[in-house]
Design a protein around this motif. Structure first.
Motif, short mmCIF file in Angstrom:
data_model
loop_
_atom_site.label_atom_id
_atom_site.label_comp_id
_atom_site.label_asym_id
_atom_site.label_seq_id
_atom_site.Cartn_x
_atom_site.Cartn_y
_atom_site.Cartn_z
N HIS A 123 0.87 -1.70 0.17
CA HIS A 123 -0.07 -0.14 -0.12
C HIS A 123 0.71 0.95 -0.54
O HIS A 123 0.59 2.10 0.16
CB HIS A 123 -1.22 0.45 1.28
CG HIS A 123 -1.95 -0.75 0.60
ND1 HIS A 123 -3.31 -0.55 -0.12
CD2 HIS A 123 -2.77 -1.86 1.20
CE1 HIS A 123 -3.94 -1.53 0.14
NE2 HIS A 123 -3.63 -2.63 0.67
N ARG A 126 -0.83 1.45 -4.06
CA ARG A 126 -1.81 1.33 -4.13
C ARG A 126 -2.37 1.65 -3.19
O ARG A 126 -2.00 1.04 -2.14
CB ARG A 126 -2.06 0.23 -5.30
CG ARG A 126 -3.34 -0.30 -5.52
CD ARG A 126 -3.07 -1.50 -5.99
NE ARG A 126 -2.53 -0.95 -7.18
CZ ARG A 126 -2.04 -2.31 -8.17
NH1 ARG A 126 -2.30 -3.94 -8.26
NH2 ARG A 126 -1.31 -2.21 -9.38
N GLU A 131 -6.59 -0.96 -5.46
CA GLU A 131 -6.56 -2.37 -5.14
C GLU A 131 -7.61 -3.39 -5.59
O GLU A 131 -7.86 -4.10 -6.09
CB GLU A 131 -6.14 -2.40 -3.52
CG GLU A 131 -6.22 -4.14 -3.15
CD GLU A 131 -5.53 -4.18 -1.77
OE1 GLU A 131 -4.48 -4.88 -1.63
OE2 GLU A 131 -6.84 -3.68 -0.47
#
Length: 153
Positions: A123, A126, A131
């Motif tokens: 993360h 993204r 996701e």
């Protein structure tokens, strides 16, 4: 259950209400242990669990003795109650309505376990919503953008 043989691997993905980042690193493992207990209480097998302050990924081996919707209701309801009773957050805690459930074959599990274990690194590049959209696209699931997890207003 005589003569019933299954191999059902599901990744469950769900978010905190409004995707609020309130799951603290100081108590997230306590939450994961609590959720593991719920999953095991219903005779499912926990394979991996991890998440971020705003969402959780859980990989289970699911037994066909309970519906997925019943398991998710118990998991979210019980863990919300537990978080609130322990006053882990400043305000009332709740999970967002809905969840994603994605099925995997046994040969896919090592990569998926690594993916779940490495949520923090993943993360960095993204967002949760990106996701989640990616999972829906990979699995060919049609969705309406307005019904995806809602952000904080």
């Amino acid at each position: 259950m005589p003569n019933i043989y299954t191999q059902i691997h599901l990744q469950l993905v769900f978010a905190v209400k409004y995707r609020a980042a309130v799951i603290s690193p100081t108590w997230k493992y306590e939450l994961y242990n609590y959720m593991t207990g719920i999953i095991q209480h219903y005779n499912h097998k926990l394979i991996a669990i991890n998440g971020m302050p705003d969402h959780i990924h859980i990989l289970i081996g699911m037994r066909p003795t309970q519906s997925l919707s019943d398991l998710m209701q118990q998991l979210k309801q019980s863990s919300s109650k537990w978080i609130n009773e322990k006053r882990m957050t400043r305000s009332q805690f709740a999970w967002q309505e809905g969840y994603g459930a994605f099925s995997y074959g046994k040969s896919q599990l090592p990569a998926l376990i690594q993916y779940i274990d490495n949520q923090e690194q993943h993360h960095q590049t993204r967002t949760f919503l990106d996701e989640y959209r990616r999972f829906l696209d990979i699995f060919g699931i049609d969705y309406d953008e307005q019904f995806l997890f809602k952000p904080l207003d």
